[in-house]
Motif scaffolding. Sequence first.
Motif, PDB file in Angstrom:
ATOM      1  N   ILE A 287      37.812  32.409  67.864  1.00 57.18           N
ATOM      2  CA  ILE A 287      37.923  30.949  67.852  1.00 57.18           C
ATOM      3  C   ILE A 287      39.369  30.545  68.138  1.00 57.18           C
ATOM      4  CG2 ILE A 287      37.601  28.858  66.460  1.00 57.18           C
ATOM      5  CD1 ILE A 287      35.738  30.642  64.646  1.00 57.18           C
ATOM      6  N   ASP A 288      39.525  29.590  69.024  1.00 57.55           N
ATOM      7  CA  ASP A 288      40.855  29.100  69.372  1.00 57.55           C
ATOM      8  C   ASP A 288      41.397  28.243  68.220  1.00 57.55           C
ATOM      9  OD1 ASP A 288      43.060  27.738  70.338  1.00 57.55           O
ATOM     10  OD2 ASP A 288      42.271  27.649  72.384  1.00 57.55           O
ATOM     11  N   VAL A 289      42.458  28.713  67.604  1.00 57.01           N
ATOM     12  CA  VAL A 289      43.002  28.041  66.417  1.00 57.01           C
ATOM     13  C   VAL A 289      43.517  26.641  66.753  1.00 57.01           C
ATOM     14  CG1 VAL A 289      44.752  28.166  64.588  1.00 57.01           C
ATOM     15  CG2 VAL A 289      43.666  30.263  65.417  1.00 57.01           C
ATOM     16  N   ILE A 290      44.141  26.522  67.922  1.00 53.16           N
ATOM     17  CA  ILE A 290      44.784  25.252  68.259  1.00 53.16           C
ATOM     18  C   ILE A 290      43.754  24.202  68.689  1.00 53.16           C
ATOM     19  CG2 ILE A 290      46.472  24.180  69.817  1.00 53.16           C
ATOM     20  CD1 ILE A 290      47.526  27.363  69.751  1.00 53.16           C
ATOM     21  N   ALA A 291      42.731  24.657  69.434  1.00 52.78           N
ATOM     22  CA  ALA A 291      41.716  23.708  69.904  1.00 52.78           C
ATOM     23  C   ALA A 291      40.697  23.364  68.825  1.00 52.78           C
ATOM     24  CB  ALA A 291      41.008  24.269  71.140  1.00 52.78           C
ATOM     25  N   ASN A 292      40.368  24.327  67.972  1.00 51.58           N
ATOM     26  CA  ASN A 292      39.303  24.112  66.975  1.00 51.58           C
ATOM     27  C   ASN A 292      39.725  24.429  65.548  1.00 51.58           C
ATOM     28  OD1 ASN A 292      37.153  23.462  68.917  1.00 51.58           O
ATOM     29  ND2 ASN A 292      37.451  25.597  69.560  1.00 51.58           N
ATOM     30  N   PRO A 293      40.759  23.752  65.060  1.00 50.94           N
ATOM     31  CA  PRO A 293      41.222  24.077  63.700  1.00 50.94           C
ATOM     32  C   PRO A 293      40.116  23.914  62.655  1.00 50.94           C
ATOM     33  CG  PRO A 293      42.160  21.991  64.452  1.00 50.94           C
ATOM     34  CD  PRO A 293      41.516  22.637  65.638  1.00 50.94           C
ATOM     35  N   GLU A 294      39.201  22.970  62.881  1.00 53.26           N
ATOM     36  CA  GLU A 294      38.158  22.721  61.869  1.00 53.26           C
ATOM     37  C   GLU A 294      37.157  23.875  61.787  1.00 53.26           C
ATOM     38  OE1 GLU A 294      36.703  21.541  65.712  1.00 53.26           O
ATOM     39  OE2 GLU A 294      38.546  21.041  64.683  1.00 53.26           O
ATOM     40  N   ARG A 295      37.115  24.733  62.831  1.00 58.76           N
ATOM     41  CA  ARG A 295      36.228  25.907  62.760  1.00 58.76           C
ATOM     42  C   ARG A 295      36.948  27.109  62.145  1.00 58.76           C
ATOM     43  NH1 ARG A 295      33.989  27.231  68.336  1.00 58.76           N
ATOM     44  NH2 ARG A 295      33.037  28.929  67.171  1.00 58.76           N
ATOM     45  N   ILE A 296      38.276  27.043  62.126  1.00 59.61           N
ATOM     46  CA  ILE A 296      39.062  28.132  61.536  1.00 59.61           C
ATOM     47  C   ILE A 296      39.090  28.016  60.011  1.00 59.61           C
ATOM     48  CG2 ILE A 296      41.426  29.041  61.308  1.00 59.61           C
ATOM     49  CD1 ILE A 296      40.125  29.841  63.918  1.00 59.61           C
ATOM     50  N   ARG A 297      39.270  26.770  59.530  1.00 59.00           N
ATOM     51  CA  ARG A 297      39.502  26.561  58.087  1.00 59.00           C
ATOM     52  C   ARG A 297      38.427  27.175  57.192  1.00 59.00           C
ATOM     53  NH1 ARG A 297      41.328  20.882  59.846  1.00 59.00           N
ATOM     54  NH2 ARG A 297      43.478  21.326  60.391  1.00 59.00           N
ATOM     55  N   PRO A 298      37.129  27.114  57.568  1.00 61.55           N
ATOM     56  CA  PRO A 298      36.131  27.703  56.663  1.00 61.55           C
ATOM     57  C   PRO A 298      36.221  29.228  56.542  1.00 61.55           C
ATOM     58  CG  PRO A 298      35.105  26.146  58.170  1.00 61.55           C
ATOM     59  CD  PRO A 298      36.500  26.366  58.655  1.00 61.55           C
ATOM     60  N   ILE A 299      36.854  29.912  57.493  1.00 61.24           N
ATOM     61  CA  ILE A 299      36.830  31.383  57.435  1.00 61.24           C
ATOM     62  C   ILE A 299      38.132  31.997  56.945  1.00 61.24           C
ATOM     63  CG2 ILE A 299      35.074  31.562  59.248  1.00 61.24           C
ATOM     64  CD1 ILE A 299      37.407  32.557  61.109  1.00 61.24           C
ATOM     65  N   ILE A 300      39.142  31.168  56.693  1.00 62.31           N
ATOM     66  CA  ILE A 300      40.420  31.737  56.268  1.00 62.31           C
ATOM     67  C   ILE A 300      40.716  31.435  54.802  1.00 62.31           C
ATOM     68  CG2 ILE A 300      41.445  31.641  58.567  1.00 62.31           C
ATOM     69  CD1 ILE A 300      43.023  29.145  57.636  1.00 62.31           C
ATOM     70  N   GLY A 301      41.554  32.263  54.217  1.00 66.29           N
ATOM     71  CA  GLY A 301      42.098  31.997  52.890  1.00 66.29           C
ATOM     72  C   GLY A 301      43.612  32.081  53.013  1.00 66.29           C
ATOM     73  N   VAL A 302      44.303  31.160  52.354  1.00 66.38           N
ATOM     74  CA  VAL A 302      45.758  31.112  52.491  1.00 66.38           C
ATOM     75  C   VAL A 302      46.409  31.069  51.121  1.00 66.38           C
ATOM     76  CG1 VAL A 302      47.679  29.939  53.619  1.00 66.38           C
ATOM     77  CG2 VAL A 302      45.358  29.643  54.510  1.00 66.38           C
ATOM     78  N   SER A 303      47.402  31.898  50.943  1.00 69.38           N
ATOM     79  CA  SER A 303      48.199  31.813  49.722  1.00 69.38           C
ATOM     80  C   SER A 303      49.657  31.742  50.155  1.00 69.38           C
ATOM     81  CB  SER A 303      47.936  33.032  48.846  1.00 69.38           C
ATOM     82  OG  SER A 303      48.653  32.914  47.646  1.00 69.38           O
ATOM     83  N   GLY A 304      50.317  30.670  49.683  1.00 72.07           N
ATOM     84  CA  GLY A 304      51.626  30.358  50.244  1.00 72.07           C
ATOM     85  C   GLY A 304      52.789  30.994  49.532  1.00 72.07           C
ATOM     86  N   GLN A 305      53.960  30.596  49.988  1.00 70.98           N
ATOM     87  CA  GLN A 305      55.203  31.164  49.497  1.00 70.98           C
ATOM     88  C   GLN A 305      55.452  30.809  48.036  1.00 70.98           C
ATOM     89  OE1 GLN A 305      59.462  30.637  51.193  1.00 70.98           O
ATOM     90  NE2 GLN A 305      58.093  30.938  52.894  1.00 70.98           N
ATOM     91  N   TYR A 306      55.031  29.594  47.668  1.00 72.99           N
ATOM     92  CA  TYR A 306      55.149  29.202  46.267  1.00 72.99           C
ATOM     93  C   TYR A 306      53.752  28.746  45.895  1.00 72.99           C
ATOM     94  CZ  TYR A 306      56.345  25.727  49.636  1.00 72.99           C
ATOM     95  OH  TYR A 306      56.374  25.011  50.790  1.00 72.99           O
ATOM     96  N   ALA A 307      53.431  28.872  44.619  1.00 72.61           N
ATOM     97  CA  ALA A 307      52.065  28.603  44.217  1.00 72.61           C
ATOM     98  C   ALA A 307      51.706  27.129  44.395  1.00 72.61           C
ATOM     99  CB  ALA A 307      51.886  29.009  42.770  1.00 72.61           C
ATOM    100  N   ALA A 308      50.775  26.860  45.311  1.00 70.59           N
ATOM    101  CA  ALA A 308      50.355  25.486  45.557  1.00 70.59           C
ATOM    102  C   ALA A 308      49.194  25.135  44.651  1.00 70.59           C
ATOM    103  CB  ALA A 308      49.965  25.307  47.020  1.00 70.59           C
TER     104      ALA A 308
END
Lengths: 356, 277
Positions: A94-115
């Motif tokens: 899936i193209d991340v830049i063209a279809n961000p809304e299709r990427i979000r359901p399949i990824i998990g993100v944990s950031g530099q500081y606890a959000a």
Amino acid sequence: MPEGGTGRPNSYGRMSLATSNICRVSFIEADSLKKTYTPRGASPVHALDGLDLAVPQGTVTALLGPNGAGKTTTVKVLTTLITPDSGTAIIDGIDVIANPERIRPIIGVSGQYAAVDENLTAFENLDMVGRLYHLGARTSRARAKELIALFDLTEAQNRPVKGFSGGMRRRIDLAGALVTRPRVLFLDEPTTGLDPRSRLGMWDIITTLVGEGTTVLLTTQYLEEADQLADSISVIDDGKVIAKGTSDELKASIGGQRVELSLVSADDSAAAREILARYGSGEPTVTSDGRALTVTADDAPAALQRILADFGSSGIQLFDAGMRRPTLDDVFLRLTGHVATLEDESPENTKKKVKK
Amino acid sequence: MTADAPRQQYSASLATWLNDGWIATRRNLIKIKRVPDILVFTTLQPIMFVLLFTYVYAGVIDIPGSTYTEFIMAGIFAQTVVFGSTYSGSAMANDLKDGIIDRFRTLPMSPSSVLVGRTNGDLLINTISMIVMMTTGFIVGWRIRSSPLEAIAAVALLLLFAYALSWVMAFIGMSVRSPEVINNVSFLILFPLTFLSNAFVPSDTLPTPLRIFAEYNPVSALVQSARELFGNVPEGAPTSDVWTQQNPVLTVLAGIAIMLVIFVPASIRKFRQISTR
């Protein structure tokens, strides 16, 4: 589809991802990513300057580099937070830049500081994330409970996060990234700012996840962390990948073992350096106090024996002597000409450093 | 089937939007419950204002045909709800700083819901404030001298104006990025805006340049609307000839519409681009 890790030649061509038991289809693929920021009243900063990346499915890739190298910017592009000026990014086809809304359901993100929301309890934080993934009330609550047990957060379960330690917050944040059992997990400096014990705990958690087959892209400025956790390491500096390969490949690329010597007196420094240069395969390095010397040697045990013999006949007194395999610190020094700086860890400092 | 598909998609996205908006709102409701200073500020500060203004100035400022207490209430209502709308600004700036917006933006939620939840939070705070102020007002002698319907319209107008202002503040909060700056800026802008109006003194008592400013000030229109709808304008009281003062309700409605039309889309667009630095 280009093969993971092998598709792109780089200045260290022989460092390819050769591990045979890894599925070689790239799950995450970034191509020539560029992103330039122009801070007000300052010259433009190339946060990403043609960065390429390929992460095969089910593997852990570490982005290793100092502050301001472009690690976080890369993660932000891949997690749909920012749009690059140019280049392509694809996750699971899936193209991340063209279809961000299709990427979000399949990824998990944990950031530099606890959000995490400080006013919510650990349970409420996780339940909120679950509900925003549209899991439904019941599933979301059950999953939150599951993660609380898994991450040893029972203590924080029903109390606002506000009063908890950095390590605990980071665990809640990571748990939040795992609410949907994502197929790909982004960990941006997962252990920065944690005490050694919490860091080890975090490593255990990440190792377990990887064992379950999650594809992970993690960024770190801790060389040891990349060595411990990653199948493949991309060393980045100034917004591009300057080397990649497995930890062993990277180490091998900069030659064999090191012979290390500590002198009793710095007065012997020059003489000792001369002897090391005679038996080593490269230029010896000397610390600023003149008392510790290191040299690369193809046959380190033989070199060490000869060096010790010469030291004896020259009357140079030793404090310590030994051999070691190259560390990732050596890799970084060799590749970038400077050591990875660890003293500045706050985002504020990073910003200043990037802006120069 | 094909005809149903878009409708199904539409209802699914509507359900998603409602769910996300509710979850984001609930987060802010929990915050109101857990952070006592918000609740204290929301309830005690309006009581303090009502008591201070009615007892300190009541003897000094003479309102022909009425009492200062009757006159001042609409002013205090307006000032309180206008300041109540600033929470959205500092909250968005704080969430941005803490990385919570990054977290939300990587989730498959509708992009407007964080803002919807935030502005709903302000709306609730302001509703609580209104109830507290009206109760205190009744105790000190303020009376609604119009119909219940008009009184409801007055409350609705005050809350809606503040709600629209919350969207403006949310946009500013995301642009300025610093919770401290947004607090100072809103103080510096909103204090003169509420005081250089007809909220606390009749605008015809002001020196000419200030009077002209006060007459065109949207807060004056809001205060005038509330005063008229609560029936707190005494018979034969002089009203300015300025159109916005002659038609205060229309002016306020237009102001609400302009703020919403510009700042709802602008805030959502901003939200989709921002990330912690």
